[in-house]
Motif scaffolding. Sequence first.
Motif, PDB file in Angstrom:
ATOM      1  N   PRO A   1      54.560  39.732  36.809  1.00 33.41           N
ATOM      2  CA  PRO A   1      53.527  39.569  35.783  1.00 33.41           C
ATOM      3  C   PRO A   1      52.669  38.323  35.975  1.00 33.41           C
ATOM      4  O   PRO A   1      51.614  38.199  35.348  1.00 33.41           O
ATOM      5  CB  PRO A   1      54.322  39.495  34.477  1.00 33.41           C
ATOM      6  CG  PRO A   1      55.693  39.133  34.865  1.00 33.41           C
ATOM      7  CD  PRO A   1      55.908  39.649  36.246  1.00 33.41           C
ATOM      8  N   ASN A   2      53.082  37.395  36.845  1.00 33.71           N
ATOM      9  CA  ASN A   2      52.261  36.222  37.131  1.00 33.71           C
ATOM     10  C   ASN A   2      51.145  36.523  38.131  1.00 33.71           C
ATOM     11  O   ASN A   2      50.251  35.713  38.324  1.00 33.71           O
ATOM     12  CB  ASN A   2      53.122  35.072  37.668  1.00 33.71           C
ATOM     13  CG  ASN A   2      54.028  34.514  36.593  1.00 33.71           C
ATOM     14  OD1 ASN A   2      53.658  34.473  35.428  1.00 33.71           O
ATOM     15  ND2 ASN A   2      55.222  34.101  36.980  1.00 33.71           N
ATOM     16  N   SER A   3      51.203  37.700  38.782  1.00 35.11           N
ATOM     17  CA  SER A   3      50.147  38.076  39.725  1.00 35.11           C
ATOM     18  C   SER A   3      48.948  38.636  38.959  1.00 35.11           C
ATOM     19  O   SER A   3      49.066  39.103  37.827  1.00 35.11           O
ATOM     20  CB  SER A   3      50.665  39.095  40.739  1.00 35.11           C
ATOM     21  OG  SER A   3      51.017  40.296  40.097  1.00 35.11           O
ATOM     22  N   ILE A   4      47.795  38.596  39.592  1.00 34.71           N
ATOM     23  CA  ILE A   4      46.565  39.110  38.972  1.00 34.71           C
ATOM     24  C   ILE A   4      46.610  40.633  39.010  1.00 34.71           C
ATOM     25  O   ILE A   4      46.777  41.222  40.084  1.00 34.71           O
ATOM     26  CB  ILE A   4      45.331  38.578  39.727  1.00 34.71           C
ATOM     27  CG1 ILE A   4      45.300  37.047  39.661  1.00 34.71           C
ATOM     28  CG2 ILE A   4      44.047  39.186  39.171  1.00 34.71           C
ATOM     29  CD1 ILE A   4      44.300  36.419  40.606  1.00 34.71           C
ATOM     30  N   PRO A   5      46.480  41.321  37.855  1.00 35.12           N
ATOM     31  CA  PRO A   5      46.631  42.782  37.831  1.00 35.12           C
ATOM     32  C   PRO A   5      45.776  43.532  38.847  1.00 35.12           C
ATOM     33  O   PRO A   5      46.259  44.441  39.518  1.00 35.12           O
ATOM     34  CB  PRO A   5      46.251  43.151  36.396  1.00 35.12           C
ATOM     35  CG  PRO A   5      46.622  41.954  35.593  1.00 35.12           C
ATOM     36  CD  PRO A   5      46.313  40.774  36.489  1.00 35.12           C
TER      37      PRO A   5
END
Length: 197
Positions: free
Chosen positions: A120-124
Amino acid sequence: MSFFKRYTFLQLLSLVFCKIRTRFIFENARIIRFPIDIRGKKFIKVSKGFTTGVGCRIEAYPENNQTTLFFGENFQMNDYVHITAMKKVHIGNNVLIASKVYISDCSHGSYAGNQDDSNPNSIPKDRPLYSKSVIIEDNVWIGEFVSILPGVTIGKGTIIGANSVVSKSLPENVIAVGSPAKAIKQFDFEIQQWVKI
């Protein structure tokens, strides 16, 4: 009711224009109502009788340069339907789709609860696309505002109620509603009636 009583003169002119223009887009189609957004046309197979409402978006982004979006005969979708295929979306014959329906075999990232899950810390928008085939069999009716997610098969003759989210496969000849969609009735061929499950 007469065909000419259902439409105004300007609406009839628009239909004639759409009918002529349809032949240049998909030869087998019955009528495409414009505007429509078609992406990856060479990877989309349309069968005889294909019909759309206005504002639809159909797109194919194959991983391997093969046809990934298939429409069976006498397929009809109404206004503002969005269908996208990366691996395979196969829609059978005589399928009816109401307005504002979303069908996709892919998503930005994986959320299955395994080692492939997206952080969830990655850019969607930068998450790797995840894809799992969607199959919609013959004689299916999909109600307004339905979402059909990757990996789902909808059995022949099934009806999906408005506003449902189909996240798991459904058997043949049921009526399913809710989020997530669950079968609430099944057609009993012996008594020729829909019965509660």
